[in-house]
Design a protein around this motif. Structure first.
Motif, PDB file in Angstrom:
ATOM      1  N   GLU A   1      -5.675  -5.079   9.534  1.00  0.00           N
ATOM      2  CA  GLU A   1      -4.386  -4.900   9.561  1.00  0.00           C
ATOM      3  C   GLU A   1      -3.698  -5.262   8.012  1.00  0.00           C
ATOM      4  O   GLU A   1      -2.972  -4.543   7.482  1.00  0.00           O
ATOM      5  N   GLY A   2      -4.445  -6.175   7.369  1.00  0.00           N
ATOM      6  CA  GLY A   2      -3.979  -6.174   6.013  1.00  0.00           C
ATOM      7  C   GLY A   2      -4.189  -5.159   5.129  1.00  0.00           C
ATOM      8  O   GLY A   2      -3.355  -4.493   4.221  1.00  0.00           O
ATOM      9  N   VAL A   3      -5.311  -4.434   5.225  1.00  0.00           N
ATOM     10  CA  VAL A   3      -5.649  -3.392   4.452  1.00  0.00           C
ATOM     11  C   VAL A   3      -4.607  -2.032   4.862  1.00  0.00           C
ATOM     12  O   VAL A   3      -4.148  -1.493   3.893  1.00  0.00           O
ATOM     13  N   LYS A   4      -4.479  -2.136   6.171  1.00  0.00           N
ATOM     14  CA  LYS A   4      -3.223  -1.238   6.584  1.00  0.00           C
ATOM     15  C   LYS A   4      -2.042  -1.326   5.889  1.00  0.00           C
ATOM     16  O   LYS A   4      -1.412  -0.523   5.222  1.00  0.00           O
ATOM     17  N   LEU A   5      -1.550  -2.518   5.738  1.00  0.00           N
ATOM     18  CA  LEU A   5      -0.315  -2.911   5.147  1.00  0.00           C
ATOM     19  C   LEU A   5      -0.371  -2.777   3.539  1.00  0.00           C
ATOM     20  O   LEU A   5       0.534  -2.061   3.175  1.00  0.00           O
ATOM     21  N   GLY A   6      -1.507  -3.069   3.251  1.00  0.00           N
ATOM     22  CA  GLY A   6      -1.564  -2.672   1.542  1.00  0.00           C
ATOM     23  C   GLY A   6      -1.472  -1.095   1.413  1.00  0.00           C
ATOM     24  O   GLY A   6      -0.704  -0.821   0.326  1.00  0.00           O
TER      25      GLY A   6
END
Length: 579
Positions: free
Chosen positions: A463-468
């Motif tokens: 989810e963090g990579v998606k936000l990035g």
């Protein structure tokens, strides 16, 4: 092994000349009557150009300046084996890192719930190590920086791409807070991370605490010398550590004796193996390698923690945004190197990281079944990762050119330009182990980080990579300037769901070189705690540990500043004991 004479006798022996070990020696040398020995497995750092030239960091990998440890295959990360590089020279990994001063937040250390280690005390220890130098454009947080330590640091002048990404962070809901990575008070925002360099050279590595301006006549430094084990004897007062067996550069053995204390400072991978070869560790593990158990300490080598990171590269067609043209285009690297050699200025004086941000992911994950199920079982006031609202789930940081772990070798020549968004997972639930390969001190340990074995780690990191990716592709500063993923076969720029990101995360996740926790400290009723709150090895007098292996849990930051702070606290405790 050698006879006992004054040439082999010291008040304090520090087994490991890395970041924390050098700090301990520096502070103990305030007692000019104390005789101190530092034993370092690698070379002295004085002639290692790629230690002193910040931009030369990667040239220290894979050779004699690297411990060259490789992980066991990782089922949670596509069965890959990951290179776990660590500095093997005086100063250790403080001489082969990203120079970043990201302390975490005070709550991280309050959560340890150990006397002498609350957030206020530990932040003070980190400040004590440093001397901060500001710049005209930077407004440091009042009282947050040290002014008298050997560790020199400063803000980093951003490349144009980083200023644009900083704008994108803000447009995607992460407000700007200039010095947030020093104060640790902002769990969701963006700002600047200060760096351990100053005026063209690294502000310090750990070695600068015991060399150059801080050389002390009462410190002896043995380099290219491997620590085999600590010798322990039974006394009327219990078990006592009294000497250390060493292997010199020519293969000869030597025993050195400590009249006061032995401090093991080998780092998260090597400290547990030194203890195990000394007979301190899980009895079953020691028996496998024909090592007699002196203290059955089941926690030695357990609780291995690390921060996983994922690089996502992007290409831009706009010239002058990234700094690739200073190293990859034509003969630019030779020109850049000459500039450093002659003037100590330019690209190679700093590490090419740019904009930084912290993020909380509660709102993005609140409807996920796995998150909801785990939240129902979480402690009051904590999320499923064990964090309060004061603590970030994720860190973002960016590169200002192409570069990263060794697998990223598709360099942008022919006037192309690339950069990366890096996503880092905090508070990992997956824990690994460090065990002996054999009792031969020349053998590297068996390291199994056990990455992404917990599904919550996969959920939060992906989810963090998606936000990035959203920051880069939709953010105000960068939307429209990104051509797509770099290299072209990494098509992540078009991903819109977390499910698309999960396979990419497992394929690309790698270490941020923040290994910690393998000889953790804890309270008397914690059977897995190797150390007490004063860093003393339980069950043995005269023996302490001082490095990031002592951390019970991994903070939300990078490990360089805590390593210095642990060295400062260790020296405080030792001085207190011998006052």
């Amino acid at each position: 092994m050698g006879s006992l004479d004054m040439a082999d006798t010291f008040d304090y022996i520090i087994a490991g000349g890395g970041t924390a070990g050098c700090v301990v020696a520096h502070r103990l040398a305030d007692d000019t009557n104390a005789k101190i020995l530092i034993v370092e497995a690698g070379a002295h750092n004085k002639d290692l150009e790629n230690v002193h030239m910040v931009g030369g960091w990667s040239k220290n990998f894979d050779g004699p300046e690297d411990w060259n440890i490789v992980s066991e295959p990782q089922p949670g990360a596509d069965d890959r084996q990951i290179k776990l590089s660590r500095g093997r020279f005086l100063g250790g990994s403080s001489g082969v890192n990203g120079t970043l001063c990201i302390r975490g937040c005070k709550q991280d250390y309050d959560d340890w719930d150990l006397s002498g280690w609350d957030g206020e005390q530990f932040f003070a220890a980190m400040r004590k190590a440093e001397t901060f130098h500001t710049k005209d454009w930077f407004t440091p947080a009042k009282g947050a920086h040290g002014t008298s330590g050997p560790l020199h640091n400063e803000p980093h002048d951003l490349a144009p791409i980083s200023n644009l990404i900083m704008e994108s962070f803000q447009s995607q809901g992460m407000p700007y807070n200039e010095d947030m990575f020093t104060t640790g008070e902002t769990p969701h925002g963006c700002g600047h991370a200060t760096r351990t360099h100053y005026k063209g050279l690294p502000g310090t590595t750990g070695a600068d605490f015991v060399t150059n301006d801080h050389h002390r006549d009462n410190i002896e430094i043995l380099v290219n010398t491997v620590v085999d084990k600590v010798n322990i004897r039974q006394t009327n007062d219990g078990l006592q550590a009294h000497s250390v067996d060493l292997i010199g550069p020519d293969g000869t053995w030597r025993t050195v004796h400590a009249q006061r204390e032995i401090i093991v400072s080998g780092g998260a991978y090597c400290t547990p193996t030194i203890l195990m070869r000394s007979g301190i560790g899980p009895a079953a593990e020691l028996k496998k390698h024909d090592v007699q158990t002196v203290v059955d300490a089941p926690g030695v080598g357990q609780n291995l923690l690390d921060h996983l990171i994922v690089f996502a590269f992007y290409e831009t067609e706009k010239e002058g945004l990234t700094t690739d043209y200073k190293v990859y285009h034509g003969n630019s690297l030779a020109t850049t190197y000459e500039q450093w050699k002659k003037e100590k200025t330019g690209f190679l004086t700093s590490f090419p990281f740019g904009a930084f941000a912290f993020a909380r992911l509660d709102d993005r994950l609140k409807d996920e079944p796995l998150w909801k199920e785990a939240q129902a079982q979480a402690a009051p006031g904590r999320d499923p990762m064990g964090l309060t609202k004061k603590q970030p789930n994720i860190e973002f940081f960016t590169t200002e050119c192409y570069g990263g772990p060794k697998q990223y070798d598709q360099f942008p020549v022919d006037n192309k330009h690339a950069f990366a968004m890096i996503t880092e997972l905090f508070s990992p639930r997956s824990k690994g182990t460090v065990t002996l390969r054999s009792k031969d001190p020349m053998d590297n340990p068996v390291v199994d980080p056990n990455w992404l074995s917990d599904p919550l780690d996969v959920l939060v990191l992906s989810e963090g990579v998606k936000l990035g990716n959203e920051v880069i592709m939709q953010g105000k500063g960068t939307s429209g300037i990104v051509k797509g993923a770099w290299p072209a076969d990494l098509t992540h720029h078009g991903y819109t769901t977390r499910e698309q990101w999960v396979p990419y995360v497992k394929q690309q996740a790698t270490t941020c070189y923040h290994a910690a926790g393998t000889c953790k400290m804890g309270k008397a009723d914690d059977k897995m705690a190797v150390l007490d709150e004063k860093l003393r090895v339980r069950g043995v007098k005269g023996l302490r540990v001082a490095d990031v292996s002592v951390m019970p849990t991994l903070h939300g930051g990078h490990t360089q500043m805590p390593a210095y702070g642990i060295g400062e606290r260790a020296a405080d405790f030792i001085k207190e004991a011998w006052a």
